[in-house]
Design an enzyme around this catalytic site. Structure first.
Site, mmCIF file in Angstrom:
data_model
loop_
_atom_site.group_PDB
_atom_site.id
_atom_site.type_symbol
_atom_site.label_atom_id
_atom_site.label_comp_id
_atom_site.label_asym_id
_atom_site.label_seq_id
_atom_site.Cartn_x
_atom_site.Cartn_y
_atom_site.Cartn_z
ATOM 1 C CB SER A 1 -1.071 -0.083 1.293
ATOM 2 O OG SER A 1 -0.363 -0.081 2.341
ATOM 3 C CG HIS B 1 -4.004 -1.013 -1.283
ATOM 4 N ND1 HIS B 1 -4.394 -0.023 -1.585
ATOM 5 C CD2 HIS B 1 -3.444 -1.099 0.017
ATOM 6 C CE1 HIS B 1 -4.803 1.066 -0.551
ATOM 7 N NE2 HIS B 1 -3.777 0.343 0.396
ATOM 8 C CE LYS C 1 -7.513 0.048 1.836
ATOM 9 N NZ LYS C 1 -6.414 -1.117 2.511
HETATM 10 C C1 LIG Z 1 -6.331 -1.129 4.079
HETATM 11 C C2 LIG Z 1 -5.804 -2.397 4.468
HETATM 12 C C3 LIG Z 1 -6.316 -3.466 5.195
HETATM 13 C C4 LIG Z 1 -7.728 -2.961 5.975
HETATM 14 O O1 LIG Z 1 -8.899 -2.977 5.418
HETATM 15 P P1 LIG Z 1 -10.225 -2.323 5.853
HETATM 16 O O2 LIG Z 1 -11.300 -3.001 5.190
HETATM 17 O O3 LIG Z 1 -10.012 -0.811 5.546
HETATM 18 O O4 LIG Z 1 -10.086 -2.518 7.274
HETATM 19 C C5 LIG Z 1 -5.874 -4.642 5.344
HETATM 20 N N1 LIG Z 1 -4.799 -4.853 4.789
HETATM 21 C C6 LIG Z 1 -4.191 -4.140 3.963
HETATM 22 C C7 LIG Z 1 -3.047 -4.608 2.991
HETATM 23 C C8 LIG Z 1 -4.611 -2.933 3.639
HETATM 24 O O5 LIG Z 1 -4.161 -1.989 2.696
#
Ligand SMILES: *Cc1c(COP(=O)(O)O)cnc(C)c1O
Length: 393
Positions: A183, A211, A241
């Site tokens: 990320s 992501h 996301k």
């Molecule tokens: C954003 C993210 C999460 C968390 O996801 P949410 O649904 O926002 O809690 C978990 N793992 C990775 C790699 C992320 O980038």
């Protein structure tokens, strides 16, 4: 308030401010769109959201959420194993399994709780977890909740991973965990190599594709992109996301999902997602399943954006995906650059320690399918002017 605690808190905050590490909370006064309103200023180009496909306020999702609120109400009323499992949750899980080409799927309240749910539940004290040094915070926390021994391997380094596998042959089970797309740098895990090593050393593989969901493999994720989705034991996706709503899921085999329904603590002890959330997610997956046009548009915009930045002389690091860091280095300069960008009408956030290593501060930009070409051209102009103001380039 307890004065010892109070002194400690103000001391901690003062330290952050002294080191330019204190972040003000940003408040959006408009929906998450390509242009947003902040501090009464409208029309600011939004390059900071994870709303990759522009689904967060897509009319199909909003309509589905409204209808589900009418039919099912605002809340689920209980945790999943009590009375919190509505028919719509089961429908979503079937839809996700089909979309991911896996036997089964299980939905959690977030990607974060999915990691907290799955990692400690499938490992015990006789096991070893091999984890990439740049894995997401929620993986790190999930690993901390496990009794398994932890071995951190160098970022995307198959040799380092293999050394860890060679040094852990006494373990009863081994689990390799990696982000699909990282990320902070936007690089992609070498899943083909990881899967090969896993097979050779009898280890299981888990990919956190927060992501990658909606972005890689025409939307079906990084494992699908590499054609290794049948060799990845556990795929974690987020629904927060690219999918544009809120939630997370695990996709994998039937026994994996069955075990999680019996033991995963966020599933057992935290209330189920409300039906409007679930319905909006289902609408998003329907759009993604129909065709890959939104994902294609995202990649087209990302290519235009990245080459535009590089054309101006910016260093976009090792990104291979729409996540496009503009590498700065110094924390204070990065914060100042963020501030100047906002003055120029662009929201793109500085990512600084402890989210990334000290001295590796950057501005992270996230072009999306919702941006028009004009948005991106305007934003490039803003980057050029802001860089001149802070003395970069
Ligand atoms: C954003 C993210 C999460 C968390 O996801 P949410 O649904 O926002 O809690 C978990 N793992 C990775 C790699 C992320 O980038």
């Amino acid at each position: 308030m307890n004065s010892t605690l109070n002194q400690w808190l103000t001391g901690q905050i003062d330290d952050l401010k002294l080191n330019s590490l204190y972040k003000e909370q940003l408040v959006l006064e408009s929906p998450c769109n390509s242009r947003i309103t902040i501090n009464g200023k409208s029309g600011i180009i939004n390059l900071a959201s994870n709303n990759y496909l522009g689904l967060a306020n897509h009319r199909d999702l909003v309509a589905a959420a409204c209808e589900a609120a009418q039919n099912w109400g605002a809340g689920a009323g209980a945790v999943r194993p009590i009375t919190g499992t509505l028919q719509i949750h089961v429908d979503l899980e079937k839809q996700l399994a089909a979309f991911k080409h896996t036997e089964a799927a299980l939905v959690f309240q977030s990607g974060f709780t999915s990691n907290a749910g799955v990692i400690p539940t499938i490992t015990d004290g006789n096991d070893v977890i091999l984890t990439d040094e740049l894995n997401h915070a929620s993986i790190i926390d999930g690993v901390r909740l496990s009794k398994a021994q932890r071995k951190i391997y160098k970022h995307c380094d198959l040799r380092s991973l293999e050394e860890g596998l060679q040094a852990s042959t006494a373990a009863s089970k081994r689990l390799i965990i990696t982000d699909g797309v990282f990320s902070m740098d936007g690089d992609i895990a070498p899943l083909q190599g990881i899967v090969e090593l896993a097979r050779r050393y009898d280890a299981a593989v888990m990919v956190d594709d927060a992501h990658g969901s909606g972005v890689m493999g025409g939307g079906r994720g990084t494992a699908y992109h590499f054609g290794v989705h049948h060799d990845v034991d556990i795929q974690l996706g987020t629904l927060s996301k690219a999918v544009g709503v809120m939630g997370g899921y695990i996709a994998g085999s039937r026994p994996l999902i069955d075990w999680l329904t019996q033991r995963a603590r966020p599933f057992l002890f935290s209330t189920a997602q409300p039906a409007p959330v679930v319905a909006a997610i289902m609408a998003a997956i329907r759009l993604m399943d129909r065709d890959s046009s939104l994902t294609d548009k995202l990649w087209e915009n990302a290519a235009f954006w990245k080459s535009g930045l590089q054309g101006l002389g910016f260093d976009t690091g090792v990104s291979q995906t729409p996540i496009t860091p503009v590498m700065i280095g110094d924390e204070a300069v990065a914060m100042k650059f963020q501030h100047e960008l906002l003055n120029e009408g662009v929201l793109a956030l500085a990512i600084v320690y402890p989210t990334v290593a000290q001295g590796k501060a950057r501005i992270r930009t996230m072009p999306s399918a919702m941006h028009s070409r004009e948005n991106l051209i305007d934003a490039l102009g803003a980057f050029k002017r802001a860089a001149a103001t802070v003395g970069l380039l």
